[in-house]
Scaffold this active site. Structure first.
Site, PDB file in Angstrom:
ATOM      1  N   LYS A   1      34.797 112.577  36.338  1.00 51.32           N
ATOM      2  CA  LYS A   1      35.162 113.978  36.097  1.00 51.32           C
ATOM      3  C   LYS A   1      36.673 114.096  35.968  1.00 51.32           C
ATOM      4  O   LYS A   1      37.180 114.747  35.045  1.00 51.32           O
ATOM      5  CB  LYS A   1      34.672 114.867  37.253  1.00 51.32           C
TER       6      LYS A   1
ATOM      7  N   GLN B   1      31.756 118.354  45.509  1.00 50.65           N
ATOM      8  CA  GLN B   1      30.719 117.358  45.208  1.00 50.65           C
ATOM      9  C   GLN B   1      29.676 117.344  46.332  1.00 50.65           C
ATOM     10  O   GLN B   1      30.011 117.177  47.502  1.00 50.65           O
ATOM     11  CB  GLN B   1      31.383 115.979  45.066  1.00 50.65           C
TER      12      GLN B   1
ATOM     13  N   ASP C   1      30.474 125.303  38.861  1.00 48.90           N
ATOM     14  CA  ASP C   1      29.132 124.725  38.995  1.00 48.90           C
ATOM     15  C   ASP C   1      28.057 125.798  38.952  1.00 48.90           C
ATOM     16  O   ASP C   1      26.867 125.490  38.952  1.00 48.90           O
ATOM     17  CB  ASP C   1      29.024 123.965  40.328  1.00 48.90           C
TER      18      ASP C   1
END
Ligand code: NAP
Length: 300
Positions: free
Chosen positions: A54, A98, A121
């Site tokens: 990422k 994460q 997200d």
């Protein structure tokens, strides 16, 4: 019949190129460099690979990348404190924590602490609500990637029957919202669904997101249907040698490809789209935070 293989890797590469173009325009015309902060707690090796990818792709797109690698013993209060600082940082337009987090940290409390405007997200209730009623904002990355591949393959999706296997908050539910917005007719199947093969046989579009290797058989697929396989499952591959493994999807690719009109492979289908869509969401949130209309080709 042999299905067209939907090349998610190539599409994601093109998408990242377009994102880089939008980033340059934001910098040139508005002095804005979209910034993505990724937070990882602990040393889960899989998560570390994701976070590294990422960060690399964020920088390659010309964006600012901030990476926070915290030790496994970080307290919930310390993590919430960092999120508070990122919420207030002018450099950061997207915050990604994460998952999974270590057991002593409540993931819901952490997700709720992320400023919805920076929720790339699409986990917070506000982001989920905005997606549901069609307001601009970040969209769950994997379903957004699936939608882009479907549009590229089929053009207009209006009136098509879509069967989504899986109802997770991460994939199944937002996928249903997105396809409903495209005027598809949606069926969402899950572990208690009866007559799954029959249901899938009625679908013009099948999105499989269950995490069960090769669950969807070739004879479940309607001839000419478009099949999007989200599943990533590691299975034993004795043909490659003792103890070796390989990745397979939720669909029996070999059999389904003989019947479908188009199908994504695993790997190389949906997977590469997820990180590209994370970058797309960061451009979207950077635009919205600064009162600009997000680029149309990065949003549903
Ligand atoms: P999840 O949270 O475990 O949800 C799985 C869903 O599948 C649940 O709704 C479950 O039903 C349903 N299900 C399980 N067994 C079933 C069966 N036999 N028949 C019908 N439905 C069944 O998983 P997820 O996070 O959505 O992920 C799904 C898969 O996609 C996994 O393989 C994951 O690794 C992969 N994934 C890939 C990407 C990518 O970038 N390509 C991103 C995210 C996830 P219940 O609700 O009834 O339990």
């Amino acid at each position: 019949m042999t299905a067209r293989i939907i090349d998610g890797k190539a599409f994601a590469e093109g998408l990242r190129g377009r994102i880089a173009g939008h980033v340059q325009r934001l910098q040139r015309e508005h002095g804005i460099t979209p910034g993505l902060a990724v937070v990882i707690v602990g040393e889960d090796p899989g998560s570390q690979v994701y976070v590294r990818n990422k960060a690399r792709q964020t920088v390659e797109a010309g964006m600012l990348s901030e990476k926070y690698e915290l030790p496994a013993e970080t307290s919930e209060a310390e993590l919430l404190d960092l999120i508070g600082r990122l919420n207030n940082s002018d450099r950061v337009h997207g915050i990604l924590v994460q998952l999974p987090l270590p057991k002593h940290i409540d993931p819901n409390r952490v997700i709720l602490a992320i400023a919805p405007a920076k929720d790339v997200d699409c986990f917070t209730p506000e982001s989920v609500g905005r997606l549901s009623i069609g307001l601009p904002g970040p969209v769950s990355c994997t379903p957004l990637g699936c939608l882009m591949l479907l549009r590229d393959t089929l053009g207009r999706l209006e009136g098509l029957n879509a069967v989504i296997l899986g109802r997770s908050n991460l994939v199944g539910k937002p996928m249903a919202q997105l396809l409903l917005r495209e005027n598809c007719t949606i069926t969402v199947a899950h572990s208690r669904t009866k007559n799954l093969p029959e249901m899938v046989r009625g679908a013009d579009i099948v999105v499989a997101a269950v995490g069960r290797p090769l669950l969807v058989k070739g004879d479940w697929i309607r001839p000419g249907a478009t099949v999007i396989d989200v599943g990533i499952n590691r299975v034993a591959a004795p043909e490659k040698g003792e103890g070796k493994t390989r990745l397979v999807g939720d669909v029996d690719f070999e059999a389904a490809a003989k019947v479908a009109g188009a199908i994504t492979p695993v790997p190389g289908g949906v997977g590469p789209m997820t990180i590209a869509c994370l970058l797309a969401n960061t451009v979207t949130t950077a635009s919205l935070i600064n009162g600009l209309v997000p680029p149309k080709d990065l949003t549903p």
